[in-house]
Design a protein around this motif. Structure first.
Motif, PDB file in Angstrom:
ATOM      1  N   THR A  95       1.565   5.027  -1.511  1.00 33.40           N
ATOM      2  CA  THR A  95       1.854   5.642  -0.214  1.00 33.40           C
ATOM      3  C   THR A  95       1.187   4.906   0.940  1.00 33.40           C
ATOM      4  N   ASP A  96       0.030   4.309   0.668  1.00 36.82           N
ATOM      5  CA  ASP A  96      -0.703   3.636   1.752  1.00 36.82           C
ATOM      6  C   ASP A  96      -1.329   2.340   1.254  1.00 36.82           C
ATOM      7  N   GLY A  97      -0.525   1.572   0.550  1.00 42.53           N
ATOM      8  CA  GLY A  97      -1.002   0.309   0.004  1.00 42.53           C
ATOM      9  C   GLY A  97      -1.390   0.465  -1.449  1.00 42.53           C
ATOM     10  N   LEU A  98      -1.230  -0.598  -2.197  1.00 40.31           N
ATOM     11  CA  LEU A  98      -1.491  -0.583  -3.634  1.00 40.31           C
ATOM     12  C   LEU A  98      -2.933  -0.213  -3.956  1.00 40.31           C
ATOM     13  N   GLU A  99      -3.871  -0.874  -3.306  1.00 39.09           N
ATOM     14  CA  GLU A  99      -5.288  -0.660  -3.620  1.00 39.09           C
ATOM     15  C   GLU A  99      -5.727   0.776  -3.342  1.00 39.09           C
ATOM     16  N   ARG A 103      -6.719   3.552  -6.156  1.00 40.14           N
ATOM     17  CA  ARG A 103      -8.048   4.169  -6.086  1.00 40.14           C
ATOM     18  C   ARG A 103      -7.934   5.694  -6.099  1.00 40.14           C
ATOM     19  N   ARG A 104      -6.998   6.228  -5.344  1.00 41.59           N
ATOM     20  CA  ARG A 104      -6.811   7.674  -5.290  1.00 41.59           C
ATOM     21  C   ARG A 104      -6.429   8.217  -6.680  1.00 41.59           C
TER      22      ARG A 104
END
Length: 189
Positions: A95-99, A103-104
């Protein structure tokens, strides 16, 4: 025993100072040098304190053969004497970048493991390099002075005993202990 392994063991010993016999310690293990060096040091220090160790490994399923890497983590931990590893497969919703999305998903798994197994601590293998990268990334994203604080060594149940140790030290310690580690291609971007 080399100075590299001694430094890591010392950091782990210090992190475990409040543990008592029978406590459960969870350790996140990706298969990289940092987490494997942390797990190795734990496997050497925990028996002296009679604390139990279990691994937690997240299969993000973002690369082909990710399950093979998860199996290698389990095998490496078994070789260290860590008999129980919880491997959890996740579907990362980007949703807000792969990394950030990975992490989420990872911390959601960690939180579920905490709720399920009730450990005394959950150890993470972040090093001085991760700390520096996090600060720089935060500044690049525009989070300003908030980024300068970086990761904390103690954040509730989460402990990061290797924050004063650099990645090269963990790599050398793994090599000296004949621990084969994985270089995640996502970390080289």
């Amino acid at each position: 025993m080399s100075a590299n392994t001694v430094a890591i063991r010392s950091a782990v010993r210090s992190a475990l100072k409040d543990c008592t016999a029978g406590d459960l310690i969870l350790v996140a293990v990706s298969g990289g040098a940092d987490s494997l060096a942390l797990a190795y040091a734990l496997s050497l220090e925990a028996p002296k304190m009679a604390v139990r160790i279990e691994g937690v490994s997240v299969d993000h399923q973002l690369q082909s053969q990710s399950s093979v890497q998860a199996e290698k983590v389990v095998a490496a931990l078994l070789k260290m004497g860590i008999e129980k590893t919880h491997v959890v497969k996740v579907d990362v919703e980007i949703t807000d970048g792969l990394e950030a999305s990975a992490r989420r998903a990872r911390y959601k798994v960690f939180q579920q493991a905490i709720e399920t197994y009730d450990p005394k601590y959950f150890l993470l293998g972040h090093t001085k390099n991760d700390q520096a990268e996090g600060v720089l990334l935060g500044l690049a994203r525009g989070s300003g002075t908030k980024s300068l604080s970086g990761m904390q060594e103690i954040a509730g149940i989460f402990l990061r005993p290797l924050l004063q140790i650099d990645r090269a030290t963990t790599e050398i310690a793994c090599a000296e202990a004949n621990i084969e580690f994985w270089n995640d291609p996502h970390n080289s971007n």
